[in-house]
Enzyme design. Structure first.
Site, short mmCIF file in Angstrom:
data_model
loop_
_atom_site.label_atom_id
_atom_site.label_comp_id
_atom_site.label_asym_id
_atom_site.label_seq_id
_atom_site.Cartn_x
_atom_site.Cartn_y
_atom_site.Cartn_z
CB CYS A 76 -0.59 -0.41 0.97
SG CYS A 76 -1.57 1.19 1.58
CB CYS A 79 0.12 2.13 6.04
SG CYS A 79 -1.31 0.33 4.81
CB CYS A 124 -5.10 -0.64 2.16
SG CYS A 124 -3.60 -0.73 3.18
CB CYS A 148 -8.69 -3.97 -12.24
SG CYS A 148 -8.56 -2.91 -13.27
#
Length: 161
Positions: A76, A79, A124, A148
């Site tokens: 991510c 984070c 996330c 995607c």
């Protein structure tokens, strides 16, 4: 004819949307990493903020991650949570990095109805950042799923480098 139109209007105004209720529930979810909008704006680039915090979509074929072939893990961009492995990546031809599965427990799912029909949204699980959507048109030899993902929502970390 006027009575039919009147009844139709009454029906339309009295309909209750479950999608709106689901959106309210997901908006109130708290995440392990939670920051103010101002904090996210200072930490993310404009494009990252638009996608991760405002559920935007980057232009297709604009991410350098589309052509990333090295072994590694996609994290991510907000984070640093590991989200996808390179061995699960495939070329879907859609213009966005695509994966047939996520790292279990690190990606959360919700419902997106912003464009007039329901899609399965991915974000996330640690910070709630919007990643993209999952569809049922992926490789049938594996999971049949196509995650995607917006490339700007990811940071690639190569293995053994």
């Amino acid at each position: 004819m006027k009575k039919i139109a009147f009844l139709l209007l009454i029906c339309l105004f009295n309909c209750k949307s479950n999608a709106q209720e689901e959106a309210k529930k997901s908006d109130s979810k708290t995440f392990e990493i939670s920051k103010t909008d101002a904090e996210w704006k200072t930490e993310l680039s404009d494009k990252e903020y638009y996608v991760l915090r405002k559920a935007g979509t980057e232009r297709p074929f604009s991410s350098s991650l589309n052509n990333e072939k090295r072994a590694g893990v996609y994290h991510c961009a907000a984070c640093d949570t590991p989200l996808f492995k390179s061995e699960d990546k495939f070329d879907s031809g859609t213009g966005w990095p695509s994966f047939d599965q996520e790292i279990k427990g690190n990606v959360a799912f919700g419902t997106d109805t912003k464009i007039g029909y329901t899609r399965d949204e991915e974000h996330c699980a640690t910070c709630g950042g919007h990643l993209g959507h999952v569809f049922n048109d992926g490789p049938k030899a594996t999971t049949g799923k196509r995650h995607c993902i917006n490339g700007v929502a990811l940071n690639f970390k190569p293995s053994n480098e």
